[in-house]
Design an enzyme around this catalytic site. Sequence first.
Site, PDB file in Angstrom:
ATOM      1  N   GLN A   1      45.901  30.361  41.576  1.00 39.17           N
ATOM      2  CA  GLN A   1      45.087  30.682  40.395  1.00 39.17           C
ATOM      3  C   GLN A   1      45.002  29.483  39.460  1.00 39.17           C
ATOM      4  O   GLN A   1      43.929  29.138  38.966  1.00 39.17           O
ATOM      5  CB  GLN A   1      45.717  31.852  39.626  1.00 39.17           C
ATOM      6  CG  GLN A   1      45.421  33.210  40.200  1.00 39.17           C
ATOM      7  CD  GLN A   1      44.019  33.646  39.823  1.00 39.17           C
ATOM      8  OE1 GLN A   1      43.040  33.203  40.408  1.00 39.17           O
ATOM      9  NE2 GLN A   1      43.906  34.514  38.853  1.00 39.17           N
TER      10      GLN A   1
ATOM     11  N   GLU B   1      42.668  32.511  33.734  1.00 34.59           N
ATOM     12  CA  GLU B   1      41.652  31.690  33.087  1.00 34.59           C
ATOM     13  C   GLU B   1      42.196  30.407  32.478  1.00 34.59           C
ATOM     14  O   GLU B   1      41.451  29.473  32.219  1.00 34.59           O
ATOM     15  CB  GLU B   1      40.919  32.534  32.025  1.00 34.59           C
ATOM     16  CG  GLU B   1      40.074  33.586  32.708  1.00 34.59           C
ATOM     17  CD  GLU B   1      39.526  34.649  31.788  1.00 34.59           C
ATOM     18  OE1 GLU B   1      38.415  34.474  31.298  1.00 34.59           O
ATOM     19  OE2 GLU B   1      40.207  35.665  31.579  1.00 34.59           O
TER      20      GLU B   1
HETATM   21 MO1  MOS Z   1      36.616  36.617  33.093  1.00 41.40          MO
HETATM   22  S1  MOS Z   1      35.258  35.415  32.166  1.00 41.40           S
HETATM   23  O1  MOS Z   1      37.200  37.506  31.814  1.00 41.40           O
HETATM   24  O2  MOS Z   1      36.164  37.341  34.470  1.00 41.40           O
END
Ligand code: MOS
Length: 774
Positions: free
Chosen positions: A675, A741
């Site tokens: 990830q 993210e």
């Molecule tokens: Mo993400 S942009 O919260 O899939």
Amino acid sequence: MSIVGKGKRAIQGAAQSVMKKAIELAPDSLLPGGRPDPLIRRQHGQIGRPVSRVDGPLKVRGAAPFAAEVALEGMVYAALAHSTIAKGRILTIDTGRAEAAPGVVLVMTHRNAPRLNPPPRFLSAAKAAAGDDVPVMQDDRVRWNGEPVALVLAETQEQADHARSLIRITYAEEPAATSLATAGAHEVGTFMGEPLSAKIGDAEAAFAAAPHKVDAVYRTPPHNHNALEPHAATLVWRDGALFVHDATQAVAHTAWSLARIFGLEEDQVHVSSPYVGGGFGGKTLWQHQILAAAAARLADRPVRIALSREGVYRVVGGRSPTEQRVALGADADGRLTAIIHRGVTPKTPHSAMPEPFILPTQSAYAAKTIALEVRTCDLDLVANTFMRAPGEAVGTVALECAMDELAEQLGLDPIELRLRNEPETDPVSGRPFSSRNLAVAYRLGAQRFGWDRRNPVPRSRREGEWLVGMGCATATYPYHRMPGGAARITLDAGGARIDVAAHEMGMGTATAQAQIAADRLGLPLEAVTVRYGDSSLPGVILAGGSQQTASVGLSVMMAHRELVGELLKLAGNDSPLAGLGAEEVESADAGLRKLDDPGRFESYASILGRAGRGELVVEGSAPMPLETMHWSMHSHGAMFCEARVNAVTGETRVSRFLGSFDCGRIVNPKTAASQFRGGIIMGLGLALMEETQVDGRTGRIMNRTLADYHLPVHLDVPEIDVIWTDIPDPHTPMGARGIGEIGITGTGAAVANAVYNATGRRVRDFPITLDKLL
Ligand code: MOS
């Protein structure tokens, strides 16, 4: 708005701020996460082990069917025709030749499409899933260049594609705004219901008075979604109910939203999405699923719609461009006296999300004064949407480049400048951090990367034609846990099954959740199965906002609490556990045992057997995520880049990259590393090549395939090193925070700062292509 409306809103606003204050002041113990999850203490379980993907063998064998691979009896194939103007009306559509073409079953336009309700726009309701609320094929209006204006169904994909090419359309064009320069008024944007602005003290005055300052404008371009698996759905109507095999990061939301659009009960729509080839914020509900369902109803045939790569660019929005001013003022010691971060980003009239680039700045540094603001305006383009770390991905580009510029001016090491400005509490909200070990991440990262070998003087290291430099930047992403989490546990003598409407998009959900459930239940990994990816399962769980692991984790924790209560009831007076309450026992060795007296133990099989029960089914729901209003909760990271820039051609090669993360406890080091690396690779694209090019005259995307839209390929990606502090967050399930993210955040600035250190050239206009370095 009427005076009554204004008054009502003021009262609601006041009530909200009273509630906010109450949650901030509430004792920790009353909040979710107020007492540490017992799993944080567990040492020798599955959590923390590099377990290989449980779905790996299926995928390697090609035995995991994706949405465009599901075959239904009597299925027909869809092709879309897209508008070629940005704004206006359809005057004529000639579908005659298409209808007469071989294999054609249906041509659908606004003239014969069923009447539908507008799609519920994402975040407009708890289960809204649509990227925009444009009514789908309901009138002759065109709102963006590429909007679907006709759909063909045919017996084969080739026949559908051919017939689509025979449709002739004329338009009455209207003037359209397609670039920031041509957009109208700029207003303060809102994100998830909150205005995108913050103000602590008088930042402009403090900035004007600061002895050291940086004031610069950074620009980032639009980006498009390019998941490995393009968007697709295979669907069928049966007895008035709709069954959808989708590629989505929101099964429950999609089922609810489709029900609203088609005027059905929620349980008349069933969405299945067990395998998704990447989501990144783009795999929600867009026009293609709605159009395919409408056409399937008209034709009374099952339909498969698989967008081409170009089709994804036309139908699915991406990240908006930004123009960000960052102004930093500092005293002689490098302590920030002012942070100003403001700028503009467009959206579309039908979407709800201005790229919230100030988010990372809210909790970044202990400045005395802060002024943050995102202004937004509307463009006639496909609706922009969420894309991996919306806000933070591009916001950190501006903020962290500016910090590098300030460090140079102060003659301070960029890491030292950041550490001098580490906040003790959240600088904007004033809340305590749930856990913040960014300094540890910097120390570990700097050591491993060899930061002490960096020469702070730009352009001081050259190897032949190559200028070599190092840069760093801070990565950050908030901890979210969205409302609606729920899970079901079915326990029998052989083990347990977890049912939860979660999603596996390649990140390792199924594996990590099996590990967590095994530890939670005291079972071996092999005795746990996790069913997910289906709207009929419990929970409203978004695979987004890096929050799915927390959402599922807490849901399973609550279901486990129910399970323990039920087991103790079943165990009764003949059990070694007789008389014990749920707080006195824990799950271990496939049974329950007393916390301070492990000799008092009974296995699940024994409890169920004596009670004459084959299985026990319990369900639990997660409480509202009040913890995120009580603590400032974020994942953190320190990013390090070594870049080589060719002095002759301007070509940039990233030669080394290290991400040093502080994301709480890492559940599975193998899938987590993947990830982190994936996020960093996306960040390399953001730094050096990704850019959607919109023709300002027509609003048409010019580089609409992977031949023209450049993404990092293997040769662009060096060995990426990732490490982490592994310090558990005491206030989250399993001690874990999000990891999906954060990798893309900070990366762009780390690259830009390394390029500057290599060349002495400060590029503030992204991506950093070679022409900008010559
Ligand atoms: Mo993400 S942009 O919260 O899939």
